[in-house]
Design an enzyme around this catalytic site. Structure first.
Site, short mmCIF file in Angstrom:
data_model
loop_
_atom_site.label_atom_id
_atom_site.label_comp_id
_atom_site.label_asym_id
_atom_site.label_seq_id
_atom_site.Cartn_x
_atom_site.Cartn_y
_atom_site.Cartn_z
N CYS A 19 0.58 -1.36 0.32
CA CYS A 19 -0.42 0.27 0.13
C CYS A 19 0.81 0.88 -0.08
CB CYS A 19 -0.84 0.08 1.23
SG CYS A 19 -2.03 -1.05 1.23
N ARG A 39 9.23 -3.51 2.13
CA ARG A 39 9.99 -2.22 2.58
C ARG A 39 11.14 -1.52 2.04
NH1 ARG A 39 8.54 -4.38 8.56
NH2 ARG A 39 9.43 -6.30 7.07
N HIS A 90 -3.23 -13.44 3.13
CA HIS A 90 -3.76 -12.32 4.44
C HIS A 90 -5.02 -12.44 4.56
CE1 HIS A 90 -0.17 -9.35 3.16
NE2 HIS A 90 0.02 -9.82 4.25
N ASP A 113 3.86 -10.87 8.51
CA ASP A 113 4.37 -11.55 7.72
C ASP A 113 5.48 -9.70 6.79
OD1 ASP A 113 4.84 -11.72 4.59
OD2 ASP A 113 2.44 -10.26 4.30
N TYR A 169 -5.08 -12.40 -5.33
CA TYR A 169 -4.71 -12.56 -4.14
C TYR A 169 -5.36 -13.36 -3.32
CZ TYR A 169 -3.84 -9.55 -0.10
OH TYR A 169 -3.31 -8.77 1.31
#
Ligand code: ADP
Ligand code: SF4
Length: 730
Positions: A31, A323, A173, A268, A170
């Site tokens: 995101c 990240r 999650h 995660d 997907y």
């Protein structure tokens, strides 16, 4: 510089279905707050990574239909032609750098609150989401199943039209396909429930349908949480995980594998406080033993040697990263060019995630101040406009804000003198990085330290003076700089001033031997007794971290908290394990109380909601509620004061007070940034340093320039305009 040959394998191309990744660096879906509503932001934020060497770059989760609407959070969408058009900007920008663009097609089931669309999501069985508030799904019948599978196909066709190369179905999650797969959600007794073959059927069929529709043009990917970490009640890798991969493998071109669920997705996106690089490998590695297709996975991979290790060990084929790519969009190119020490290493703080979790775009990054600012401010992470004058600039304070300002000013070619009384660059980071689990936060300092040392060598007129005498107003006035940036930071309050009362607490005084600020704890020059109370009115990490530090040193620790303890860590995904840690270490938390007065060895507390619940007007000078009558005493040997912070702005205010002397001293301007302006997140302090360095020639660099906004403007070609008109249904 040349690439180290031991990293060559990272730069080998790899085939995924009909497409070729030019190397093994892959930005997994993450995101950023752009969605499909901010096409400029989306295109610029993603394509900067293509420029920096990432071979595959994805959108965030992308809703395939209004039934999967995550408002208040912001996802991408492919609901209609408008979304296709907006996302085409991203794919075109990525393709210019020969990278592939992907979409993570998402249907959330009961985890989609649908606050904008007001649709009801469907799921394999009916259940209340454990993640959202008061959201139930409708249990699908066979017609529903066919309809939702067609949503995936329709969205995949739109994705292809928008120029995407990779389409995901997907299911990580805990989203819909995994809800079918997991017995935790799937209670069906028909051919979509029960045995693993039945529970896998929805996902396998959806993959097959998508592959049939777009498989000649697009690679089909599946993001799969191979273990939900609940044991037998969910998906376990060596049971359902491997079996599912076997069933779905023919319809998948690339596997993107991770662990965990949605309610604790920090398992995660593991914060560095709890998880090291590659922490998911023990689960991920099973997939390559069974799949014939390339496998990728994340694990905060920032270290090139570690990346090579997991590939050579046969655990993964492709290095997935979210990240590390935010923190340094040029990570692959820097490895390629042998510039390892120029990598801006992700510190694993999850502040990027926090902004999305709160629901307020854009994403920000503690390390990379340009993240999310590529389009709206035109900031490139590695390129800086040349200096606009020959002004010399004095920066006082080498914490996150001052060191970033000095770095960017030097990159621009300015002559900069950076001063700090401390012996080391880093400011507050030097203390924070000594807290349990926060060692990696030191990368923030290390990056700036390395860059500043290099820049000073290039620009002989610039200087870094550490261990300097504290700069006074007279020193600064007489220094000889054209401009002065004050970045002197903030300190914890010594008198108990707090966010609840906005006043000191009677009796709290950090000059007493038994009362300590966090700085005094770090300095270590005051004895700390066996029984410690941490008094907290802050919502982030300091109180729980100090509690952990002291507990691990053998103290008995109680936290007395007037603010929701570590509340911000709900958004950085640190909260669940933080609470487990507090429990395991037997750190007592007394919440919803505050302090009326303190003595050397005890505080008097009262319940925050101890006053009357009925409110009535009683005239001036009288409280409208019955006053609290319940008080307790809590005793301690040492009291740590995490009650609030204040700016250390004496230098700035002193200089402002003598503004009439600036011209005589050839000073053109004095500015204040970071915590010295107002205490804030490290990410925002770093941003302020970066911003002022880019805007130093503006008329008033103290205040930010306006940024480009992507808003629907009345009267723009696609919008009605002029006179307001509306046709109601009649
Ligand atoms: P920020 O997060 O805004 O960068 P920090 O508190 O991390 O703030 O850093 C502020 C830095 O400024 C500290 O390293 C501190 O030693 C330094 N500092 C504060 N006052 C002075 C001063 N008068 N002269 C020189 N350095 C100072
Ligand atoms: Fe890494 Fe923190 Fe930046 Fe996120 S905000 S990318 S965790 S440094």
């Amino acid at each position: 510089m040349a690439r180290n040959p031991k990293h060559d394998i990272l730069f080998e191309p790899i085939q995924i279905g009909p497409k070729t990744l030019r190397n093994r660096f892959y930005q997994v879906p993450h995101c950023n707050g752009a969605g499909s509503d901010r096409p400029g932001f989306q295109a610029a934020n993603r394509s900067i990574k293509a420029e920096g060497g990432w071979a595959g770059i994805n959108t965030e989760y992308l809703s395939i239909h209004p039934e999967s609407d995550d408002t208040h959070r912001l996802s991408a969408r492919l609901w209609d032609e408008g979304d296709v058009r907006n996302l085409r900007a991203m794919t075109e920008a990525i393709h210019k750098h020969d990278s592939l663009a992907g979409v993570e097609m998402w249907y959330g089931g009961s985890h989609a609150p649908c606050m904008e669309s007001r649709c009801t999501p469907r799921g394999p069985s009916q259940y209340a989401s454990e993640f959202e508030m008061m959201t139930y799904c409708h249990e699908m019948d066979l017609d529903d199943i066919a309809m939702v599978q067609q949503y995936y196909v329709d969205a995949a066709l739109r994705a292809r039209d928008a120029g995407f190369d990779i389409v995901y179905v997907y299911g990580a999650h805990s989203y819909l396909p995994l809800q079918f797969l997991s017995p935790y959600y799937n209670k069906r007794t028909d051919r979509y429930g029960g045995s693993i073959e039945n529970r896998a059927r929805f996902w396998v069929e959806s993959l097959e349908k998508v592959k049939n529709a777009v498989g000649d043009d697009c690679a089909v990917a599946s993001r799969f949480a191979v273990d939900t970490l609940y044991g037998e009640s969910g998906v376990e890798v060596e049971r359902d995980g491997i079996k599912f991969v076997e069933l779905a493998d023919p319809f998948v071109d690339v596997w993107d594998v991770n662990v965990g669920d949605i309610a604790e997705w920090g398992e995660d996106a593991g914060p560095s406080r709890f998880y090291e690089i590659g922490h998911q490998i023990p689960w991920q590695k099973h997939i390559k033993t069974i799949s014939k297709k390339p496998v990728l996975g994340v694990g905060r991979f920032t270290d090139a040697d570690k990346m090579v290790e997991v590939i050579n060990a046969g655990h993964l084929d492709i290095i997935g990263a979210a990240r590390p790519s935010i923190s340094d969009p040029f990570l692959p190119n820097k490895i390629d060019e042998g510039r390892i020490d120029d990598i801006r290493v992700c510190i694993g703080c999850n502040v990027c995630i926090s902004r999305w979790e709160i629901g307020g775009p854009p994403m920000i990054c503690t390390q990379n101040a340009t993240a999310g600012e590529e389009y709206r401010r035109g900031w490139h992470p590695e390129k800086f406009p040349k200096k606009g004058s020959d002004d010399s600039i004095l920066v006082v304070g080498a914490g996150p804000s001052g060191s970033e300002a000095a770095r960017v000013l030097m990159e621009r070619g300015y002559t900069v003198h950076l001063m700090d009384t401390a012996e080391k660059i880093g400011g507050c980071v030097n203390d924070i990085a000594t807290l349990p689990g926060l060692g990696e936060w030191g990368y923030h300092r290390d990056y700036r330290e390395t860059q500043l040392e290099k820049l000073v060598k290039k620009n002989k007129d610039s200087q870094i003076a550490l261990g300097a005498k504290a700069m006074t107003v007279d020193d600064a006035l007489n220094y000889g700089a054209d401009k002065i940036i004050v970045a002197t930071g903030s300190s914890w309050n010594t008198d108990g001033t707090n966010a609840l009362l906005h006043d000191p607490v009677q009796g709290i005084d950090a000059s007493l031997p038994t009362h300590l600020t966090p700085e005094q704890v770090f300095a270590g020059d005051k004895a700390i007794g066996k029984k410690v109370v941490v008094l907290n009115c802050d919502r982030y990490f300091m109180a729980p971290s100090i509690a952990q530090l002291l507990r691990e040193k053998g103290h008995d620790v109680t936290i007395v908290s007037g603010a929701a303890l570590g509340h911000y860590m709900d958004f950085t995904l640190e909260a669940p394990n933080l609470h487990r840690m507090l429990h395991e270490l037997e750190i007592e938390v007394i919440g919803d109380v505050w302090v009326s007065k303190a003595e050397a060895n005890r505080i008097q507390t009262y319940p925050i909601f101890g006053d009357g619940y009925r409110r009535e007007y009683r005239g001036p000078g009288k409280l409208p509620r019955r006053e609290n009558t319940h008080f307790d005493w809590v005793e301690f040997d040492s009291l740590v004061l995490v009650t609030g912070r204040h700016s250390d702005d004496a230098l700035y205010r002193g200089l402002k007070a003598r503004k009439d002397e600036w011209a005589d001293n050839d000073i053109k301007g004095v500015y204040v940034i970071g915590d010295a302006w107002a205490p804030k997140l490290m990410a925002d302090a770093t941003f302020e340093g970066h911003r002022i360095a880019r805007e130093i020639e503006e008329e008033n660099p103290q205040l930010p320039l306006p940024y480009r906004r992507e808003v629907a403007v009345w009267g723009a070609p696609h919008m009605p305009g002029g006179k307001y008109e509306i046709e109601y249904q009649v």
